[in-house]
Design a protein around this motif. Structure first.
Motif, mmCIF file in Angstrom:
data_model
loop_
_atom_site.group_PDB
_atom_site.id
_atom_site.type_symbol
_atom_site.label_atom_id
_atom_site.label_comp_id
_atom_site.label_asym_id
_atom_site.label_seq_id
_atom_site.Cartn_x
_atom_site.Cartn_y
_atom_site.Cartn_z
ATOM 1 N N ALA A 62 38.110 45.958 31.740
ATOM 2 C CA ALA A 62 39.158 45.574 32.687
ATOM 3 C C ALA A 62 40.155 44.611 32.045
ATOM 4 N N LYS A 63 39.681 43.772 31.118
ATOM 5 C CA LYS A 63 40.566 42.799 30.476
ATOM 6 C C LYS A 63 41.463 43.450 29.427
ATOM 7 N N ASP A 64 40.994 44.554 28.838
ATOM 8 C CA ASP A 64 41.698 45.165 27.711
ATOM 9 C C ASP A 64 42.749 46.141 28.232
ATOM 10 N N ALA A 65 43.806 45.587 28.853
ATOM 11 C CA ALA A 65 44.746 46.415 29.623
ATOM 12 C C ALA A 65 45.709 47.208 28.760
ATOM 13 N N ASN A 66 45.958 46.799 27.531
ATOM 14 C CA ASN A 66 47.030 47.423 26.754
ATOM 15 C C ASN A 66 46.530 48.278 25.596
ATOM 16 N N SER A 67 45.250 48.556 25.551
ATOM 17 C CA SER A 67 44.700 49.283 24.424
ATOM 18 C C SER A 67 44.904 50.784 24.568
ATOM 19 N N LYS A 68 44.761 51.480 23.435
ATOM 20 C CA LYS A 68 44.780 52.939 23.476
ATOM 21 C C LYS A 68 43.610 53.450 24.310
ATOM 22 N N GLU A 86 45.218 52.276 38.974
ATOM 23 C CA GLU A 86 44.412 51.519 38.018
ATOM 24 C C GLU A 86 43.611 50.422 38.717
ATOM 25 N N GLU A 87 44.200 49.827 39.769
ATOM 26 C CA GLU A 87 43.493 48.754 40.477
ATOM 27 C C GLU A 87 42.222 49.244 41.155
ATOM 28 N N TYR A 88 42.106 50.558 41.344
ATOM 29 C CA TYR A 88 40.920 51.115 41.993
ATOM 30 C C TYR A 88 39.828 51.492 41.002
ATOM 31 N N LEU A 89 40.136 51.490 39.711
ATOM 32 C CA LEU A 89 39.146 51.888 38.720
ATOM 33 C C LEU A 89 38.014 50.876 38.631
#
Length: 237
Positions: A107-113, A97-100
């Motif tokens: 990038a801030k919306d880490a927990n969304s569907k 994920e850190e490479y995306l």
């Protein structure tokens, strides 16, 4: 582009790219292009389209070759292997994920569907990139290592059965009770509702789930109920 160092990621993937630009493209979300108009590579949706087809064919061929079950079983097993939840979980295991490359908002919306689908689509794009870079054998090697390796766990825990059906079947088999679902809370505006649903065995609230629809929240509650009751594995096993 030289500023991207993918050596650690390639170790995790188990594949070294001859054409590094393919890996960069596979990791580039559409939103990043919207913020970086001068970026020299396209976003990953074409590679995702290719990788989806490669993944389905290789998984289908494997299931056909190794199991004599009827079509319905094989279809359900394949769906459990290649759905967004499974692929996103594999993406998390590979720590890429850190490479995306995404927009600041994504990038801030880490927990969304939406993030789950971004990760799943990136796995498919990487498969497409590996196929373009190394051919069918390279793609098959990646899928064997990182996706088909989950099949035994899926079969053992019957993850190919949807959670609501499994919770109901197990509750009826073990307790003679048919579960019921009740909306406990609704929040948010009409266009972005979130539902909180409880799954009950008679008067016992077993677990709670959330979702953007009642059906999604029920599935989430059933999934939590299976975990709470220890019913993920087959009764008596």
């Amino acid at each position: 582009m030289e500023r991207f160092d993918y050596s650690e990621l390639e170790k995790q993937l188990g594949y070294t790219f001859k054409d590094q630009s393919l890996l960069t493209q596979a990791l580039t979300h559409r939103s990043y292009i919207n913020e970086h108009a001068d970026f020299p590579y396209p976003h990953n949706e074409r590679l995702e389209f290719l990788g989806d087809a490669v993944l389905e064919l290789i998984v289908t061929e494997y299931l056909y070759s190794h199991y004599e079950n009827p079509e319905g079983d094989l279809t359900n097993w394949r769906a459990a292997l290649v759905n967004a939840k499974t692929l996103a979980g594999i993406a998390n295991q590979l720590h890429f994920e850190e490479y995306l490359l995404m927009s600041r908002g994504e990038a801030k919306d880490a927990n969304s569907k939406a993030r789950m689908y971004i990760l799943a689509n990136a796995i498919e794009a990487i498969i497409g990139a590996i196929y373009m870079d190394g051919g069918n054998d390279a793609a098959k090697g990646f899928i064997d290592r990182h996706i088909l390796s989950h099949l035994d766990f899926i079969l053992k825990n019957e993850l190919y059965i949807d959670p609501k059906s499994k919770f109901q079947e197990t509750a009826q088999e073990l307790l003679g009770i048919t579960p019921s679902y009740k909306v406990l809370e609704e929040t948010g505006p009409d266009h972005a509702k979130e539902f909180t649903v409880g799954v009950f065995l008679e008067k016992e609230l077993v677990a709670v789930g959330k979702g953007t629809s009642k059906q999604e929240a029920q599935i989430s509650a059933a999934e939590a109920g299976l975990e709470e009751k220890g019913w993920r594995t087959k009764p008596g096993k």
